[in-house]
Design a protein around this motif. Sequence first.
Motif, PDB file in Angstrom:
ATOM      1  N   GLU A  48       0.818  -1.198   0.000  1.00 17.70           N
ATOM      2  CA  GLU A  48       0.000   0.000   0.000  1.00 17.70           C
ATOM      3  C   GLU A  48       0.859   1.259   0.000  1.00 17.70           C
ATOM      4  O   GLU A  48       2.031   1.236   0.383  1.00 17.70           O
ATOM      5  N   LYS A  49       0.269   2.370  -0.408  1.00 17.94           N
ATOM      6  CA  LYS A  49       0.956   3.642  -0.335  1.00 17.94           C
ATOM      7  C   LYS A  49       1.220   3.998   1.119  1.00 17.94           C
ATOM      8  O   LYS A  49       0.466   3.650   2.021  1.00 17.94           O
ATOM      9  N   SER A  50       2.306   4.745   1.350  1.00 17.96           N
ATOM     10  CA  SER A  50       2.582   5.194   2.710  1.00 17.96           C
ATOM     11  C   SER A  50       1.473   6.103   3.216  1.00 17.96           C
ATOM     12  O   SER A  50       1.160   6.106   4.415  1.00 17.96           O
ATOM     13  N   SER A  51       0.847   6.868   2.311  1.00 25.16           N
ATOM     14  CA  SER A  51      -0.233   7.772   2.711  1.00 25.16           C
ATOM     15  C   SER A  51      -1.495   7.014   3.124  1.00 25.16           C
ATOM     16  O   SER A  51      -2.365   7.573   3.791  1.00 25.16           O
ATOM     17  N   GLU A  52      -1.596   5.746   2.715  1.00 26.57           N
ATOM     18  CA  GLU A  52      -2.775   4.944   3.050  1.00 26.57           C
ATOM     19  C   GLU A  52      -2.558   4.066   4.271  1.00 26.57           C
ATOM     20  O   GLU A  52      -3.482   3.391   4.735  1.00 26.57           O
ATOM     21  N   ALA A  53      -1.341   4.056   4.813  1.00 26.25           N
ATOM     22  CA  ALA A  53      -1.058   3.217   5.976  1.00 26.25           C
ATOM     23  C   ALA A  53      -1.733   3.765   7.222  1.00 26.25           C
ATOM     24  O   ALA A  53      -1.881   4.984   7.391  1.00 26.25           O
ATOM     25  N   ASP A  54      -2.148   2.874   8.091  1.00 25.99           N
ATOM     26  CA  ASP A  54      -2.754   3.239   9.356  1.00 25.99           C
ATOM     27  C   ASP A  54      -1.645   3.521  10.366  1.00 25.99           C
ATOM     28  O   ASP A  54      -1.005   2.601  10.874  1.00 25.99           O
ATOM     29  N   GLY A  55      -1.396   4.793  10.657  1.00 20.75           N
ATOM     30  CA  GLY A  55      -0.308   5.181  11.528  1.00 20.75           C
ATOM     31  C   GLY A  55      -0.393   4.647  12.936  1.00 20.75           C
ATOM     32  O   GLY A  55       0.613   4.572  13.644  1.00 20.75           O
ATOM     33  N   LEU A  94      11.582   4.708  -9.176  1.00 17.16           N
ATOM     34  CA  LEU A  94      10.553   5.194 -10.088  1.00 17.16           C
ATOM     35  C   LEU A  94       9.176   5.056  -9.459  1.00 17.16           C
ATOM     36  O   LEU A  94       8.804   3.979  -8.972  1.00 17.16           O
ATOM     37  N   ASP A  95       8.418   6.137  -9.470  1.00 16.47           N
ATOM     38  CA  ASP A  95       7.084   6.152  -8.885  1.00 16.47           C
ATOM     39  C   ASP A  95       6.112   5.372  -9.765  1.00 16.47           C
ATOM     40  O   ASP A  95       5.883   5.717 -10.918  1.00 16.47           O
ATOM     41  N   LEU A  96       5.533   4.309  -9.200  1.00 20.32           N
ATOM     42  CA  LEU A  96       4.524   3.524  -9.905  1.00 20.32           C
ATOM     43  C   LEU A  96       3.198   3.540  -9.134  1.00 20.32           C
ATOM     44  O   LEU A  96       2.410   2.607  -9.222  1.00 20.32           O
ATOM     45  N   GLY A  97       2.989   4.613  -8.366  1.00 20.71           N
ATOM     46  CA  GLY A  97       1.736   4.732  -7.631  1.00 20.71           C
ATOM     47  C   GLY A  97       1.866   5.230  -6.216  1.00 20.71           C
ATOM     48  O   GLY A  97       0.859   5.451  -5.535  1.00 20.71           O
ATOM     49  N   ASN A  98       3.084   5.451  -5.751  1.00 19.44           N
ATOM     50  CA  ASN A  98       3.283   5.881  -4.366  1.00 19.44           C
ATOM     51  C   ASN A  98       3.542   7.380  -4.242  1.00 19.44           C
ATOM     52  O   ASN A  98       3.783   7.893  -3.153  1.00 19.44           O
ATOM     53  N   ASP A  99       3.542   8.080  -5.387  1.00 24.52           N
ATOM     54  CA  ASP A  99       3.748   9.532  -5.405  1.00 24.52           C
ATOM     55  C   ASP A  99       5.091   9.926  -4.789  1.00 24.52           C
ATOM     56  O   ASP A  99       5.208  10.963  -4.122  1.00 24.52           O
ATOM     57  N   PHE A 100       6.114   9.104  -5.009  1.00 26.38           N
ATOM     58  CA  PHE A 100       7.447   9.420  -4.492  1.00 26.38           C
ATOM     59  C   PHE A 100       8.490   8.815  -5.414  1.00 26.38           C
ATOM     60  O   PHE A 100       8.386   7.642  -5.797  1.00 26.38           O
ATOM     61  N   ALA A 101       9.496   9.618  -5.773  1.00 30.39           N
ATOM     62  CA  ALA A 101      10.575   9.154  -6.648  1.00 30.39           C
ATOM     63  C   ALA A 101      11.887   9.790  -6.204  1.00 30.39           C
ATOM     64  O   ALA A 101      11.903  10.887  -5.633  1.00 30.39           O
ATOM     65  N   GLN A 102      12.992   9.078  -6.461  1.00 31.98           N
ATOM     66  CA  GLN A 102      14.329   9.558  -6.127  1.00 31.98           C
ATOM     67  C   GLN A 102      15.307   9.136  -7.214  1.00 31.98           C
ATOM     68  O   GLN A 102      14.998   8.270  -8.034  1.00 31.98           O
ATOM     69  N   ASN A 103      16.492   9.741  -7.190  1.00 29.05           N
ATOM     70  CA  ASN A 103      17.606   9.203  -7.966  1.00 29.05           C
ATOM     71  C   ASN A 103      18.904   9.630  -7.301  1.00 29.05           C
ATOM     72  O   ASN A 103      18.941  10.605  -6.540  1.00 29.05           O
TER      73      ASN A 103
END
Length: 311
Positions: A207-214, A256-265
């Motif tokens: 799941e996305k980190s934004s959807e996790a139950d904190g 590469l962001d494939l749905g988590n709204d986060f990318a880095q390099n």
Amino acid sequence: MKSTKNIITTLFLCLTITFGFAQDDDADVSNIQEFTPSKLLKKGQWDVKFFNSIYTQTERTDSRSKSVTIDRQTFFTNTTEIFTGISENSRINVGAVFQVRSNALGGQGALDVFSFEDNGNDRRSGLTTIAPAIRVQPFRSIANFSFTTSFIIPVFEDAPDTVSDDVFSFLDQRSFAWETKFFFDHTFGGNKWQVFTEVDFKYNFGEKSSEADGSQENVSERFANNSLFLPLSAFLSYFPTSKSTVFVNTQQAFLLDLGNDFAQNSTSLGFGGKYQLTDILNIEASFGKIVRGNNFQGLGQTFSLGLRAIF
């Protein structure tokens, strides 16, 4: 800074001691020359690798590429790989990879990772992942090309960060992952030089980190879910003798962001060496530095020391 200097000194001593034993020897091909990651084992052979690395950072980028100072974060990883050959033609190996981690966060010393404590907050440790794996040499005519594919299973307990101290508890990525690595090497210059390349594809499920139950789940351990990690690596090795080698390496890595709204390099550079201690055992030491990055990418250093036995 003092802890980092201590690690650098220890690594330098390991390299000095290792290559202090290097002497002129015969022209027989040693394991460090023959058994690159591209080369598979014969049926009944075993390959056991015990690899330890410390990554420590006091800098990272901001949401762009500007470097900012942060409290020290240090991550120790032990990776144990066990493989064996199962095919008569030496083209299929099977095995498993295990990882143990110990992290010291929130400004603690780099060597605090060796306490192996876990308080659920600024010190975390434990067995984190198990990954069954298979190695394949797909083309008989290209003996120095192979790939390894594995399925990574997180085995540590999922627990939220319940302490409000601006330290984000983190042990490892909380996701199942499918990883495939492609290897190719080429030896030239009378067996004195070798180029090795590696391309990895690691897809992180979850799941996305934004959807996790904190209140039930650690959000920070889900930052890379629904993404593809794509590092591209190259090594250039020189063999002073058949039993010793020194190398330099570089890596360009993408998340590469494939749905988590986060990318880095990021881009890293490094160097190291290996020495064949016995017919079975060799030792490796290396140093790496992340020299640039984007979007909250750490700009730290990695110190590694490993043992490998082939029998």
